[in-house]
Design an enzyme around this catalytic site. Structure first.
Site: not given
Length: 266
Positions: A179, A183
């Site tokens: 994650y 990002k």
């Protein structure tokens, strides 16, 4: 001299929003509609667009189209791209909002580092980074047509900062490498695109802080205690920055990552 109301007006413009039925996605759609923009709502197959469509039609006279797309799947993305281009409709705003966030019980996701799997890593990068690249590339010709296109990527404070594991102690929550890395890549892709598709298209990202979604009380208390504004975000907290970046209010703004986190990263 243009008035602020003129700069905000999106009448005649059309926005594609991925992850449109999620919490932030719905607020983005409501924001664009309130400013007069038409919508192309995109989410996973079997998504329920009815609620957000009804909210919009109850308040504003805009056009809405919905297309299902599994952003993990390249063929599904190609279907979306093909259908959107062949519709011969304008596209002025692309909002890459959809994200692979997983679930705490997903195998290989919220695990110790040595147990995080390549499968979940790849899934996160496919949705959070590869899909925005693919859609931005495919829709650049459309976005360039009117010389005022805008791409908005929804990133995260965890694309900028390492996790604070003390926040998660005693919960089943965590912060997988896939994650944060995806990002972080999305923020860098934003910068790269801003210099590549200019001057016809502006490209910016928004990095939200933690959004309150009934997380365990101990997590919420810890998170809020280190946030200057003393609370977690709500979905509505992102409407203002979306309105700014989607419209001519930000006509001279590109390549920026705007952090909306109540001061958490201060």
């Amino acid at each position: 001299m243009k008035k602020i109301s003129d700069l905000m007006n999106l009448k005649g413009r059309r926005a594609l929003i991925t992850g449109a039925t999620g919490g932030i996605g719905q607020e983005i759609a409501l924001t664009i509609a309130e400013l007069g923009g038409d919508l192309l709502l995109v989410d996973r197959p079997s998504s329920d667009y009815g609620l957000i469509m009804q909210k919009i039609f109850d308040n504003w006279d805009v056009n809405i189209e919905c297309i299902d797309c599994d952003l993990e799947n390249e063929d599904s993305r190609n279907y979306l791209i093909d259908k959107a281009i062949k519709s011969n409709k304008n596209l002025d705003i692309l909002i890459n909002n959809a994200a692979f966030v997983g679930e705490s019980n997903l195998e290989g996701w919220v695990e110790d580092f040595d147990k995080q799997s390549l499968e979940t890593w790849n899934r996160a990068l496919e949705v959070n980074l590869t899909a925005p690249f693919h859609l931005s590339q495919a829709f650049t010709p459309l976005l360039r047509k009117n010389n005022n296109g805008s791409i908005i990527n929804i990133a995260s404070i965890y694309g900028m900062n390492a996790p604070d594991y003390s926040l998660y102690k005693g919960t089943d929550m965590g912060n997988p490498a896939g994650y944060s890395s995806s990002k972080g890549g999305l923020i860098q892709l934003t910068s790269w695109l801003a210099t590549t598709v200019s001057p016809e298209i502006r490209v910016n990202s928004i990095s939200p802080g933690g959004v309150w979604r009934n997380q365990p009380n101990k997590f919420v208390e810890r998170y809020e205690s280190r946030t200057p504004l003393g609370r977690m975000a709500t979905e509505e907290d992102f409407k203002g920055v979306v309105a700014y970046l989607a419209s001519d209010l930000s006509a001279y703004v590109t390549g920026q990552n705007i952090v909306v986190d109540g001061g958490w990263t201060t």
